[in-house]
Design a protein around this motif. Sequence first.
Motif, mmCIF file in Angstrom:
data_model
loop_
_atom_site.group_PDB
_atom_site.id
_atom_site.type_symbol
_atom_site.label_atom_id
_atom_site.label_comp_id
_atom_site.label_asym_id
_atom_site.label_seq_id
_atom_site.Cartn_x
_atom_site.Cartn_y
_atom_site.Cartn_z
ATOM 1 N N CYS A 335 0.840 -1.199 0.000
ATOM 2 C CA CYS A 335 0.000 0.000 0.000
ATOM 3 C C CYS A 335 0.877 1.252 0.000
ATOM 4 O O CYS A 335 1.992 1.237 0.524
ATOM 5 N N GLY A 336 0.357 2.337 -0.570
ATOM 6 C CA GLY A 336 1.026 3.633 -0.478
ATOM 7 C C GLY A 336 2.438 3.616 -1.019
ATOM 8 O O GLY A 336 2.712 3.071 -2.107
ATOM 9 N N THR A 337 3.347 4.187 -0.259
ATOM 10 C CA THR A 337 4.751 4.219 -0.665
ATOM 11 C C THR A 337 5.281 2.826 -0.934
ATOM 12 O O THR A 337 6.030 2.598 -1.901
ATOM 13 N N TYR A 339 3.700 0.339 -2.050
ATOM 14 C CA TYR A 339 3.205 -0.122 -3.353
ATOM 15 C C TYR A 339 4.093 0.402 -4.479
ATOM 16 O O TYR A 339 4.350 -0.304 -5.459
ATOM 17 N N THR A 386 0.782 -3.124 8.510
ATOM 18 C CA THR A 386 -0.215 -2.549 7.606
ATOM 19 C C THR A 386 -1.364 -3.532 7.409
ATOM 20 O O THR A 386 -1.177 -4.637 6.897
ATOM 21 N N GLU A 507 5.913 8.050 -6.520
ATOM 22 C CA GLU A 507 6.338 8.317 -5.149
ATOM 23 C C GLU A 507 6.638 9.800 -4.957
ATOM 24 O O GLU A 507 6.325 10.376 -3.909
ATOM 25 N N LEU A 510 3.326 11.454 -4.519
ATOM 26 C CA LEU A 510 2.734 11.119 -3.224
ATOM 27 C C LEU A 510 3.413 11.883 -2.100
ATOM 28 O O LEU A 510 2.755 12.448 -1.218
ATOM 29 N N GLU A 514 1.479 14.587 0.261
ATOM 30 C CA GLU A 514 1.393 14.253 1.686
ATOM 31 C C GLU A 514 1.765 15.427 2.580
ATOM 32 O O GLU A 514 1.096 15.675 3.592
ATOM 33 N N LEU A 627 -3.193 12.093 8.325
ATOM 34 C CA LEU A 627 -2.378 10.918 8.032
ATOM 35 C C LEU A 627 -1.739 10.371 9.299
ATOM 36 O O LEU A 627 -1.589 11.080 10.288
#
Length: 634
Positions: A335-337, A339, A386, A507, A510, A514, A627
């Motif tokens: 997930c997220g970073t 991923y 996670t 990335e 993102l 963020e 977050l």
Amino acid sequence: MCGIIGYVGSADANTPDAIDILLDGLSELEYRGYDSAGVALANAELDVYKSEGELEELVSSLSVSELREPGVGIGHTRWSTHGPPTDTNAHPHTDDSGRVAVVHNGIIENYQTLRDELTAEGVTFESETDTEVVPYLISLYLESAENADGVRSDGGSIVYERAFRRAIDRIEGSYAIAAVFEGDETIYATRKESPLVLGIEENGDGRAGDADGQSTGAEGGYYLASDVPAFIEHTDRVVYLEDEEFVRLNGEGYEVSDEDGTTIEKTVKTVDFDAEDTGKSGYDHHMLKEVHEQPSALRQCLRGRVDELAGTVTLEELDTFVEQEFAAPIEFVACGTSYHAALYGASLLQQRGIHATATIASEYTTDRVPVDDDTLVVGITQSGETADTLRALREANRAGGTTLAVTNTVGSSAARACDHALYIRAGPEIGVAATKTFASQQLTLLVLSAAVSSQISHDEIQSLRRVPDQVRTILETTSAREVAEELVGSDAFFFIGRGLHYPVALEGALKFKEITYEHAEGFAAGELKHGPLALVTENTPVFAVVTGDGQTARKTISNIKEVEARDAPVVVVTDGASDVERYADYVLGIPETNERCAAVLANVQLQLIAYWVANTMGRSIDKPRNLAKSVTVE
């Protein structure tokens, strides 16, 4: 995603005051949530203090000096799931009589059913949280057990423990829960799919005592937390709780048991970082410190794994596992970073002739991505906790696949749930926005791809070995701050790349959104002309990653010309091999290397761009709004 801290002073020690331990621990856990915070002190009476906002709001509302006394307490810092951040929704939660206080991390999936049931029993709820059902359940079972046999010989009420266990038995979902009771200087806690770890401070320094088994009440204190940094200042000796294990800790010691109440012997482990690792070391923000820690983190990642003289890579954690032939697909879930690291890892394997794919963990099912006995499923999660990734790995296990956790956290849920674990060795990362963990994930996956394919040249090994020093060169020479200050106030920010640079573009975008809260998007460079180009204006900077001078670089330059023709400012991250600078308004240089390592270097420049734009705008960089660091809910 919330943070839990608990503390019990040893009965045989001159222990510190509980309020100081709890507030210090919460300050180290704010990366897990900072919507609100609270503490419950369980001495002769049960006193609860909580406040909306960051921890400093709670501290400013307390007369800390008046609360200083040895004893027992629990604390919580919240990331909101059920109900907005308010004083009422903050943890700890109590029953209406104030006999029990509870802190909780996770999601209680059947809370509405339980809430309706308790409402029918006459309970009036004050908060909008799912957690509030827990103290009321405990209170309900306390009333039905008041005359049960009394107190344990080693401290702690049998009645309270039974009520706690009965309440937990009614709960469905993921949770780490800790409870304290009025007049009972004991903490009762359990976990399921949410992290919880004990800290054991013995002989006053946390470094002495036996290596295995239950506590015998040596001097010091006992800690309970969502993560080790909450108590690392006091002890480096820990016990990791497994799913559906219960722990009871008081001044006499601690006991871990299973759901049936049978005592479990647990191994006490020593963690390999200290309190200084979690500080800022003179930097304005944890994020900037962690960006600058990347050279040492990457050296640690490579240590013992890359032998330049022998021309080999070795992953001792995986032993002979990496020597087998991988004919079946390798499936990455994250997930997220993480991923984005998974996309990078899948591309690396594809380059080496191994079929590999990456799936967002929340979208992963074995119906959609078939798994059999020959499939390797790799879960990437920096925390190892996670929730979406853990669920995907457990589903893959049930389907018969082999699972591998790529994580930063020894003893984490992912490491324990998988058949194999590969550690990225980045060290503690406190800033919510991942930086050194992403770079360490990249480098770890680069080594893994070489190991499982048995394909790595001497030149590539040399390139790997140079990466830490090249990152340091970037940090010493970057003009990211100047570029960032020029571009603040733009309408939107686009990031593009091809091949191994596509995950880096994602990335970069993102990281930017963020911590700056500005509109940023990452694209495969060739996709610009298939829609996103309609959004490009003279006030939309485009960051392009271009390295080498091959076909990929030339095609990306064509995409740069497309945005240049729309008067968009162009920022290129490049090694200068393709002469792309002539088409750029700003240049962020990286040392020359191969494409695989260049993706690690380019990412550093984009981290710095995000940081300096956010810093110029006065954003909350280490604690971006809405977050949290460790996402332990689905």
